[in-house]
Design a protein around this motif. Sequence first.
Motif, PDB file in Angstrom:
ATOM      1  N   PHE A  62     -14.789   1.646  -3.386  1.00  0.00           N
ATOM      2  CA  PHE A  62     -13.420   1.125  -3.331  1.00  0.00           C
ATOM      3  C   PHE A  62     -12.417   2.159  -3.830  1.00  0.00           C
ATOM      4  CE2 PHE A  62     -10.657  -0.793  -6.725  1.00  0.00           C
ATOM      5  CZ  PHE A  62      -9.565  -1.100  -5.923  1.00  0.00           C
TER       6      PHE A  62
ATOM      7  N   SER B  19      -6.877   7.362   0.520  1.00  0.00           N
ATOM      8  CA  SER B  19      -5.748   6.807   1.262  1.00  0.00           C
ATOM      9  C   SER B  19      -4.435   7.380   0.710  1.00  0.00           C
ATOM     10  CB  SER B  19      -5.784   5.282   1.138  1.00  0.00           C
ATOM     11  OG  SER B  19      -4.746   4.708   1.864  1.00  0.00           O
TER      12      SER B  19
ATOM     13  N   VAL C 226      -9.035  -8.902  -9.640  1.00  0.00           N
ATOM     14  CA  VAL C 226      -9.745  -9.696  -8.637  1.00  0.00           C
ATOM     15  C   VAL C 226     -11.174  -9.171  -8.478  1.00  0.00           C
ATOM     16  CG1 VAL C 226      -9.693 -10.428  -6.216  1.00  0.00           C
ATOM     17  CG2 VAL C 226      -7.552 -10.094  -7.466  1.00  0.00           C
TER      18      VAL C 226
ATOM     19  N   MET D 127     -12.598  -3.626   4.855  1.00  0.00           N
ATOM     20  CA  MET D 127     -13.472  -3.495   3.696  1.00  0.00           C
ATOM     21  C   MET D 127     -13.998  -4.862   3.267  1.00  0.00           C
ATOM     22  SD  MET D 127     -12.666  -1.584   0.080  1.00  0.00           S
ATOM     23  CE  MET D 127     -12.647   0.093   0.645  1.00  0.00           C
ATOM     24  N   LEU D 128     -13.136  -5.872   3.324  1.00  0.00           N
ATOM     25  CA  LEU D 128     -13.553  -7.203   2.875  1.00  0.00           C
ATOM     26  C   LEU D 128     -14.520  -7.852   3.868  1.00  0.00           C
ATOM     27  CD1 LEU D 128     -10.157  -8.479   1.441  1.00  0.00           C
ATOM     28  CD2 LEU D 128     -12.192  -7.797   0.156  1.00  0.00           C
TER      29      LEU D 128
ATOM     30  N   PHE E 144     -19.273  -1.603  11.464  1.00  0.00           N
ATOM     31  CA  PHE E 144     -18.074  -0.965  10.942  1.00  0.00           C
ATOM     32  C   PHE E 144     -17.146  -0.517  12.072  1.00  0.00           C
ATOM     33  CE2 PHE E 144     -15.606   1.712   8.073  1.00  0.00           C
ATOM     34  CZ  PHE E 144     -15.582   0.878   6.979  1.00  0.00           C
TER      35      PHE E 144
ATOM     36  N   SER F 160      -7.482 -10.924  -2.808  1.00  0.00           N
ATOM     37  CA  SER F 160      -8.291  -9.704  -2.657  1.00  0.00           C
ATOM     38  C   SER F 160      -7.546  -8.673  -1.816  1.00  0.00           C
ATOM     39  CB  SER F 160      -9.631 -10.028  -1.989  1.00  0.00           C
ATOM     40  OG  SER F 160     -10.331 -10.966  -2.754  1.00  0.00           O
TER      41      SER F 160
ATOM     42  N   TYR G  94      -4.917  -7.086  -3.910  1.00  0.00           N
ATOM     43  CA  TYR G  94      -5.512  -6.172  -4.894  1.00  0.00           C
ATOM     44  C   TYR G  94      -5.843  -4.833  -4.253  1.00  0.00           C
ATOM     45  CZ  TYR G  94      -8.390  -4.793  -8.921  1.00  0.00           C
ATOM     46  OH  TYR G  94      -8.903  -4.156 -10.020  1.00  0.00           O
ATOM     47  N   LEU G  95      -6.487  -4.876  -3.091  1.00  0.00           N
ATOM     48  CA  LEU G  95      -6.864  -3.626  -2.432  1.00  0.00           C
ATOM     49  C   LEU G  95      -5.628  -2.861  -1.959  1.00  0.00           C
ATOM     50  CD1 LEU G  95      -9.975  -4.748  -0.319  1.00  0.00           C
ATOM     51  CD2 LEU G  95      -9.938  -3.646  -2.544  1.00  0.00           C
TER      52      LEU G  95
ATOM     53  N   ILE H  80     -14.330  -8.411  -6.197  1.00  0.00           N
ATOM     54  CA  ILE H  80     -14.572  -8.152  -4.779  1.00  0.00           C
ATOM     55  C   ILE H  80     -16.072  -7.984  -4.552  1.00  0.00           C
ATOM     56  CG2 ILE H  80     -13.868  -6.804  -2.770  1.00  0.00           C
ATOM     57  CD1 ILE H  80     -11.307  -7.089  -3.962  1.00  0.00           C
ATOM     58  N   PRO H  81     -16.769  -9.066  -4.269  1.00  0.00           N
ATOM     59  CA  PRO H  81     -18.214  -8.967  -4.047  1.00  0.00           C
ATOM     60  C   PRO H  81     -18.515  -8.090  -2.833  1.00  0.00           C
ATOM     61  CG  PRO H  81     -17.520 -11.260  -4.232  1.00  0.00           C
ATOM     62  CD  PRO H  81     -16.283 -10.437  -4.132  1.00  0.00           C
ATOM     63  N   GLY H  82     -19.555  -7.323  -2.902  1.00  0.00           N
ATOM     64  CA  GLY H  82     -19.990  -6.525  -1.748  1.00  0.00           C
ATOM     65  C   GLY H  82     -19.346  -5.149  -1.661  1.00  0.00           C
ATOM     66  N   VAL H  83     -18.368  -4.857  -2.535  1.00  0.00           N
ATOM     67  CA  VAL H  83     -17.729  -3.538  -2.499  1.00  0.00           C
ATOM     68  C   VAL H  83     -17.942  -2.875  -3.859  1.00  0.00           C
ATOM     69  CG1 VAL H  83     -15.574  -2.264  -2.227  1.00  0.00           C
ATOM     70  CG2 VAL H  83     -15.940  -4.362  -0.929  1.00  0.00           C
TER      71      VAL H  83
ATOM     72  N   ALA I 284     -17.772  -6.083   3.452  1.00  0.00           N
ATOM     73  CA  ALA I 284     -18.416  -6.496   2.211  1.00  0.00           C
ATOM     74  C   ALA I 284     -19.105  -7.844   2.383  1.00  0.00           C
ATOM     75  CB  ALA I 284     -17.385  -6.584   1.088  1.00  0.00           C
TER      76      ALA I 284
ATOM     77  N   LEU J   9      -4.724   0.992  -0.169  1.00  0.00           N
ATOM     78  CA  LEU J   9      -5.395   0.802   1.114  1.00  0.00           C
ATOM     79  C   LEU J   9      -4.466   0.060   2.076  1.00  0.00           C
ATOM     80  CD1 LEU J   9      -8.832  -0.257  -0.323  1.00  0.00           C
ATOM     81  CD2 LEU J   9      -8.400   1.791   1.010  1.00  0.00           C
TER      82      LEU J   9
ATOM     83  N   ALA K 259     -22.297  -7.149   4.041  1.00  0.00           N
ATOM     84  CA  ALA K 259     -23.182  -6.210   3.347  1.00  0.00           C
ATOM     85  C   ALA K 259     -24.374  -6.893   2.690  1.00  0.00           C
ATOM     86  CB  ALA K 259     -22.391  -5.430   2.300  1.00  0.00           C
TER      87      ALA K 259
ATOM     88  N   PHE L  43      -3.526  -5.393 -13.145  1.00  0.00           N
ATOM     89  CA  PHE L  43      -3.425  -6.845 -12.964  1.00  0.00           C
ATOM     90  C   PHE L  43      -3.729  -7.610 -14.249  1.00  0.00           C
ATOM     91  CE2 PHE L  43      -3.447  -7.954  -8.266  1.00  0.00           C
ATOM     92  CZ  PHE L  43      -3.087  -6.679  -7.848  1.00  0.00           C
TER      93      PHE L  43
ATOM     94  N   ASP M 291       0.830  -1.213   0.000  1.00  0.00           N
ATOM     95  CA  ASP M 291       0.000   0.000   0.000  1.00  0.00           C
ATOM     96  C   ASP M 291       0.862   1.261   0.000  1.00  0.00           C
ATOM     97  OD1 ASP M 291       0.487  -1.138   2.652  1.00  0.00           O
ATOM     98  OD2 ASP M 291      -0.565   0.597   3.446  1.00  0.00           O
TER      99      ASP M 291
END
Lengths: 252, 447
Positions: A98, A105, A88, B409-410, B436, B392, B395-396, A90-93, B413, B401, B416, A84, A73
């Motif tokens: 994001f 950040s 990837v 976040m994961l 959260f 994941s 990736y973030l 990312i379900p739910g985001v 999610a 992050l 969620a 990439f 990061d």
Amino acid sequence: MLEIRNLHASVEGKEILKGLNLSIKAGEVHSIMGPNGSGKSTLAQVLAGHEAYEVTEGEVLYNGKDLLDMESDVRACEGVFLAFQYPVEIPGVSTNYFLRAAMNSIRKYRGEEELDAIDFLQVVKEKTKIVEMDEGLLQRNVNEGFSGGEKKRNEIFQMAVLEPSLAILDETDSGLDIDALKIVAGGVNQLRRPDRSMLVITHYQRLLDFIVPDFVHVLVDGRIEKTGGKELALELEDKGYSWIEGAASTAV
Amino acid sequence: MIEVQEQQNQLTPYIDQFERFEQDSELSPAHFLPIRKAAIARFAELGFPTNRDEDWRFTNVAPIANMVTSPASQRTAEVSPSDVSPFLYPELDGPLLVFVNGRYCASLSHTQSMPDGVRVLNLAEAISAGDPVIEEHLARHACYQDRAFAALNTALFEDGVVVHVSKGATPDKTIQVLFITSPESVATVAYPRVLVVADESSQVSIVESYASVGPGDYFVNSVTEVVAGANATVDICRVEHEGDNGFHIGSLHLHQYRSSRVQYHLMSLGGRLISHDVYALLDGEGIDCSLNGFYVVEGKQQVDNHLWVDHAKPHCDSREFFKGVLADQGRGVFCGRIIVREGAQKTDAKQTNQSLLLSDRAQIESNPQLEIFADDVKCTHGATIGQISEESMFYLQSRGLSKAAARNMLVYAFAAEVMATLKILPVKTKLEAELFSRLPRLETTSA
């Protein structure tokens, strides 16, 4: 901008990079080509800081700083971006959520003010045009249910939003049809700047018709065996990799 | 022999409590006393379950059985508005009923804004008044004959809520009920009881919350009975904020009639042991039954969810969707049984249970069971148990992050998807915020 010296890296105990040297100056676009298993993606992952890859020897200086010493990061905050090969899901985001978190950040790291949702939306709407991306994708979960082309576009879109100084594109062309390829490459070209360097990793010469590199390097068995201008890519297309591989093994 | 003696010792305080209880003609009027007596007799026979009982194989209730409790209602607790406010939803301006240690607390409640066609009664009064809804429904749906904890509650509950929505009434305000336990130095036990009766073509929405203030150990033994009449719509969200010193064994007994729709949420956000049974009887054609759950466990907490969905008639849909996040040495149990009776053709039953383990020492037991006696049905179940994906995370992080932000976040999610099904917006907003704020505490640990 980027100085890689004698880089050795392994994954699960297997050495993949075996003394790689590469120097990239600000504003330059370098392409790395090479056969399967030569270490192209490993180089991308190592530069972005994937923990599964262990650097056993060598150093990487990024703007004079020790890149390998930074968490992934922090590298992103310092301006390194990896598009990439396999983005990837990312379900739910949501993509929007994001990307705003990522951008803020990075802004925070740089001592800049964080963007609120409204300002952010204005920035991203502008950037979707670069890769002709449907704004609706912003509301969808990150890469979830995206087609191959949408995923790759999303990578370049993110690059446009995050404005890195070093962008590494890992086989961004793989799996794209010619129309999608033109859009993605067109996006990359719009993002070329005198203070932004790019490392374009590809398996196919075709991409380099659209993103014209300043230098082409051939990676064979974890080392760069040949470097040339854009015409080297055409030569490779003609002759394949075997003549370089042959030369490399003779040299050993 | 020793074991039998031990069991007797565990039951004695409760049976003694009942003997005092049956003398009280207000709590146990003649018309209700036979049910109370039958229930305590069943409790005495069944005793506290042990790990040898199939449904309690993974859950040790010995700490409850061995807890020396005194009835919470005998304490005069000082609970102030600021104690209860964290568990309330001020945006919901409908009726609010607060129970402290199982007893109705008028000063913390407000029932003046009662919508038309809705009766919200305090159960103790309704029983002594011999309300016909009580006569018809109270303890008629809870299976206290087979379940020790439902029997114990039926024998000893003192107060609770009755919500009765008349035929065709569709109040637009959500009813809030909060049961708060205030354990001090002595371990306490409380028996909240809820009865919801939605008559034909009526509609009702209820938030049923459980929480505690105070340091002592406590045991909450709750029973909720819900009757959804023909074509009625019932939305109930149960939120459990028990403390680390709290043991809660609760059950929902749901009886649905023709073409009724029920959406139930079970959100468990804390407690030493939370065990919850849901018995849903789909007793008419064209019923829609949706049971959703989410829980977080950390430290040595445990959350159990046992669901029985009984498709007794054809053309009914049921959906079970449960997710859990388990950190530290947290444990979870999910048992979901779907029963499709003979003749219940065109049943469409779907069960999903997903667990996210944040630690090597966290444990989840997931146990789906299908019993199908009809031949033209669709029944699916899926259980997944996973960890946070490293890919994941990378990736973030590669987008800037921090590790903690990426992880939060994961996890968020993951939750969620269940949160999104909450229809009562203030509840959704508040629970999301609460989750959260807790995320950073849920350390990812490895043994």
